[in-house]
Motif scaffolding. Structure first.
Motif, PDB file in Angstrom:
ATOM      1  N   TYR A  54       1.073  -1.566   0.628  1.00 26.81           N
ATOM      2  CA  TYR A  54      -0.378   0.414   0.085  1.00 26.81           C
ATOM      3  C   TYR A  54       1.125   1.099   0.230  1.00 26.81           C
ATOM      4  O   TYR A  54       0.345   2.494  -0.893  1.00 26.81           O
ATOM      5  N   LEU A  55       1.987   1.204   0.586  1.00 23.33           N
ATOM      6  CA  LEU A  55       3.038   2.550   0.370  1.00 23.33           C
ATOM      7  C   LEU A  55       3.573   2.673  -0.641  1.00 23.33           C
ATOM      8  O   LEU A  55       3.459   3.628  -1.122  1.00 23.33           O
ATOM      9  N   PHE A  56       3.818   1.062  -1.001  1.00 30.16           N
ATOM     10  CA  PHE A  56       4.206   1.753  -2.480  1.00 30.16           C
ATOM     11  C   PHE A  56       3.715   2.248  -3.452  1.00 30.16           C
ATOM     12  O   PHE A  56       3.604   2.950  -4.820  1.00 30.16           O
ATOM     13  N   LEU A  57       2.309   1.344  -3.073  1.00 26.33           N
ATOM     14  CA  LEU A  57       1.097   2.005  -4.371  1.00 26.33           C
ATOM     15  C   LEU A  57       0.891   3.459  -4.016  1.00 26.33           C
ATOM     16  O   LEU A  57       0.280   4.456  -4.895  1.00 26.33           O
ATOM     17  N   ALA A  58       0.762   3.651  -2.704  1.00 22.87           N
ATOM     18  CA  ALA A  58       0.713   5.369  -2.852  1.00 22.87           C
ATOM     19  C   ALA A  58       2.103   6.402  -3.575  1.00 22.87           C
ATOM     20  O   ALA A  58       1.537   7.297  -4.038  1.00 22.87           O
ATOM     21  N   LEU A  59       2.865   5.942  -2.949  1.00 25.63           N
ATOM     22  CA  LEU A  59       4.311   6.327  -3.515  1.00 25.63           C
ATOM     23  C   LEU A  59       4.422   6.187  -5.155  1.00 25.63           C
ATOM     24  O   LEU A  59       4.234   7.882  -6.182  1.00 25.63           O
ATOM     25  N   VAL A  60       3.503   5.517  -6.454  1.00 23.81           N
ATOM     26  CA  VAL A  60       3.798   5.213  -7.635  1.00 23.81           C
ATOM     27  C   VAL A  60       2.151   6.672  -7.510  1.00 23.81           C
ATOM     28  O   VAL A  60       2.535   7.134  -8.654  1.00 23.81           O
ATOM     29  N   ILE A  64       3.140   9.480  -9.802  1.00 19.61           N
ATOM     30  CA  ILE A  64       2.128   9.830 -11.162  1.00 19.61           C
ATOM     31  C   ILE A  64       1.142  11.396 -10.963  1.00 19.61           C
ATOM     32  O   ILE A  64       1.420  12.099 -12.766  1.00 19.61           O
ATOM     33  N   ALA A  65       0.891  11.701 -10.086  1.00 20.83           N
ATOM     34  CA  ALA A  65       0.007  12.469 -10.076  1.00 20.83           C
ATOM     35  C   ALA A  65       0.962  14.050  -9.764  1.00 20.83           C
ATOM     36  O   ALA A  65       0.775  14.841 -10.992  1.00 20.83           O
ATOM     37  N   PHE A  66       1.869  14.001  -9.443  1.00 23.56           N
ATOM     38  CA  PHE A  66       3.522  14.910  -9.865  1.00 23.56           C
ATOM     39  C   PHE A  66       3.403  15.293 -11.126  1.00 23.56           C
ATOM     40  O   PHE A  66       3.932  16.298 -11.749  1.00 23.56           O
ATOM     41  N   PHE A  67       3.666  14.297 -12.222  1.00 23.19           N
ATOM     42  CA  PHE A  67       4.179  14.462 -13.804  1.00 23.19           C
ATOM     43  C   PHE A  67       3.336  14.610 -14.580  1.00 23.19           C
ATOM     44  O   PHE A  67       3.191  15.443 -15.519  1.00 23.19           O
ATOM     45  N   GLY A  68       1.882  14.124 -13.887  1.00 22.01           N
ATOM     46  CA  GLY A  68       0.290  14.945 -14.734  1.00 22.01           C
ATOM     47  C   GLY A  68       0.341  16.590 -14.315  1.00 22.01           C
ATOM     48  O   GLY A  68      -0.280  17.217 -15.400  1.00 22.01           O
ATOM     49  N   VAL A  69       0.866  16.404 -13.430  1.00 21.24           N
ATOM     50  CA  VAL A  69       0.039  18.605 -12.925  1.00 21.24           C
ATOM     51  C   VAL A  69       1.645  18.760 -13.408  1.00 21.24           C
ATOM     52  O   VAL A  69       1.173  19.544 -14.111  1.00 21.24           O
ATOM     53  N   ARG A  70       2.672  18.118 -13.739  1.00 24.27           N
ATOM     54  CA  ARG A  70       3.581  19.035 -14.535  1.00 24.27           C
ATOM     55  C   ARG A  70       3.717  19.356 -15.991  1.00 24.27           C
ATOM     56  O   ARG A  70       3.570  20.439 -17.002  1.00 24.27           O
ATOM     57  N   PHE A  71       2.920  18.126 -16.257  1.00 24.56           N
ATOM     58  CA  PHE A  71       2.597  18.142 -18.348  1.00 24.56           C
ATOM     59  C   PHE A  71       1.599  19.035 -17.860  1.00 24.56           C
ATOM     60  O   PHE A  71       1.652  19.457 -18.927  1.00 24.56           O
ATOM     61  N   TYR A  72       0.495  19.134 -17.312  1.00 24.57           N
ATOM     62  CA  TYR A  72      -0.795  19.599 -17.535  1.00 24.57           C
ATOM     63  C   TYR A  72       0.208  21.152 -17.380  1.00 24.57           C
ATOM     64  O   TYR A  72      -0.418  21.840 -18.935  1.00 24.57           O
TER      65      TYR A  72
END
Length: 93
Positions: A54-60, A64-72
């Motif tokens: 669950y910790l690994f899933l949260a980090l992934v 993904i959210a970080f790079f999504g915001v950067r792309f946006y």
């Protein structure tokens, strides 16, 4: 079983540090990989794999959210530059 894993983890870490000190990088790398495997085995013994997953899933999801915001944001900036460029072209005519 847990005590044996902890002792093996300690010995492997000590040997990896010794290999790093003596410039044996391939041996140190192999021992560090062994450390990772022993850590996972130790976590499995203590039934912590679900929490680690669950910790690994949260980090992934966070990455993904970080790079999504950067792309946006880069896409939004690029659109602003294109619109600004079209306005400049219209003013020159």
């Amino acid at each position: 079983m847990e005590v044996g894993l902890i002792i093996a983890l300690f010995v492997s870490s000590a040997m990896a540090l010794d290999c790093l000190y003596n410039d044996r990088k391939k041996s140190a790398g192999a021992l560090l990989i062994l450390n990772l495997c022993l850590t996972v085995a130790l976590a499995y013994q203590f039934e912590q794999m679900e929490k680690i997953f669950y910790l690994f899933l949260a980090l992934v999801a966070l990455v993904i959210a970080f790079f999504g915001v950067r792309f946006y944001m880069s896409r939004k900036k690029m659109e602003g530059q294109i619109i600004d460029h079209h306005k400049r072209i219209g003013r020159k005519d």
